[in-house]
Design an enzyme around this catalytic site. Structure first.
Site: not given
Length: 314
Positions: A244, A142-144, A146
Site C-alpha cells: 500500500r 495480512i491487513d484487516r 486485505t
C-alpha cells in the site's frame, strides 16, 4: 486502567510449548501484563520450573512443571463480535487443512487477531470453534482490509519451520491490486525503506524514510483500463503495509485505501457495485510443507465483490 488478578497456576509443558524462552512464553501468555512485571516475578524467583528458580533465557523442555504466581493483567474494553457472524466467511473459506496447517481465504474487513479495540479476529475465532486443538497460531499476518491467503499453524514445530522459510525468503507470495492511473510499463520494482510512525490522529502507518527498514516489491501489469491498472504484486520483504505504501509513493495508490489512498480519485471512479473495500487480495502462496517437504502452491479466488467490480471497468 483496570486490572484483574489471576490466581496462581501450574502449567505442564507439552511438545507445543518447548524450545521457547520462559520470558517470551510468559509475555505471550499474559499479553496484558507489563513486561517489567514478567521480568520481576522471574528475577525474584516467584516463577519456578521443577521447583527451581530460573533465568529469563531458560528454554522450556517437554515435561517441565511450571509454577506461575498470582499475576495482574490489564482489562481492556473491546468491541465484541458474535462468533456465529464469522462462520459463513471463515469455515466456508478454508482452502487447505491437514494436521500441521490451516489455510483460509480471509475476507476483507476481518482482522487476523484481536487488538486495537477489537475483541475477535481470525485466530480467536478458530480457537473458539476448535477447542480441542492444543495449538493454533498465525504463521503471518495480512491487513484487516486485505483479503486472501492466511496461514495458521496447528503445531509449534510447523510454526517454527514456516517462520524459518519466511526469514530465508523461501515463501513466495502474489497479490492482485487495482491501482489508480496507468502503471508505467518500465516500473517493475520499488525498493524504498519503510519507517513505522503514529500520525496526529494516532493512526499507525508507514512512510518512505531512509531510517526505515529495507523494503522491496516487484510488479507486473495484468490489465490496463482507462483510468486504472490491475497489477500482480510480489513482495520480497514483508513489511507492514508495504504494498500500500509503495504503490502510493509512486502516485498510483490502491483503490479505496482509506489510509494510503486518494479520496478524490476514489470519488471519480464510477462505482456501480458500491464497492468500498480495499482492492488488494493475496491470491497465491508457494512454500515447502513443514512436515513432508512437498512444495505447496495455494491459490485463493477473488471474491464476488472484486470480480463484479472489475467487470464494470472499461
Amino acid at each position: 486502567m483496570t486490572y484483574k488478578t489471576l490466581s496462581a497456576s501450574i502449567i505442564y509443558i507439552n511438545e507445543d510449548m518447548i524450545n521457547q524462552r520462559i520470558d517470551n512464553f510468559l509475555k505471550k501468555k499474559f499479553k496484558n501484563t507489563p513486561k517489567s512485571m514478567i521480568y520481576r516475578i522471574i528475577r525474584t524467583g516467584k516463577v519456578r520450573i521443577n521447583k527451581k528458580r530460573i533465568k529469563p533465557n531458560y528454554k522450556l523442555k517437554i515435561g517441565d512443571y511450571l509454577k506461575v504466581p498470582s499475576i495482574k493483567v490489564l482489562i481492556q474494553e473491546k468491541k465484541y463480535f458474535n462468533v456465529k457472524n464469522y462462520e459463513k466467511n471463515l469455515l466456508n473459506n478454508i482452502l487447505y487443512e491437514d494436521d500441521h496447517l490451516l489455510i483460509i481465504n480471509k475476507p476483507s474487513g476481518i482482522a487476523v487477531h484481536g487488538g486495537s479495540g477489537l475483541n475477535f479476529g481470525v485466530i480467536e475465532y478458530f480457537r473458539n470453534v476448535r477447542p480441542l486443538e492444543k495449538f493454533l497460531e498465525l504463521v503471518h499476518r495480512i491487513d484487516r482490509d486485505t483479503s486472501g491467503i492466511l496461514i495458521l499453524a496447528k503445531k509449534r514445530t510447523s510454526l517454527v519451520k514456516m517462520h524459518q522459510q519466511i526469514r530465508e525468503n523461501k515463501i513466495k507470495k502474489e497479490y492482485i491490486a487495482l491501482v489508480h492511473g496507468l502503471w508505467p510499463h518500465n516500473l517493475k520494482k520499488i525498493s524504498q525503506p519503510l519507517l513505522k510512525i503514529t500520525s496526529n490522529n494516532k493512526q499507525k502507518k508507514v512512510i518512505i524514510n531512509d531510517n526505515g527498514k529495507i523494503s522491496e516489491t516487484y510488479f507486473q501489469i495484468k490489465k490496463q483500463y482507462s483510468f486504472t491498472t490491475l497489477i500482480s504484486v510480489f513482495p520480497k520483504t514483508g513489511r507492514t503495509h508495504q504494498i500500500r505504501a509503495h504503490t502510493s509513493h509512486v502516485g498510483c495508490p490502491i483503490l479505496f485505501d482509506k489510509r494510503y489512498g486518494n479520496l478524490d480519485l476514489d470519488k471519480l471512479i464510477k462505482n456501480k457495485e458500491s464497492c468500498n473495500r480495499l482492492l488488494l487480495h493475496a491470491i497465491s502462496i508457494n512454500f515447502i510443507h513443514p512436515s513432508n517437504g512437498n512444495i505447496l502452491n495455494i491459490k485463493a479466488p477473488l471474491d464476488m465483490n472484486i470480480r463484479n467490480f472489475l467487470q464494470t471497468l472499461v
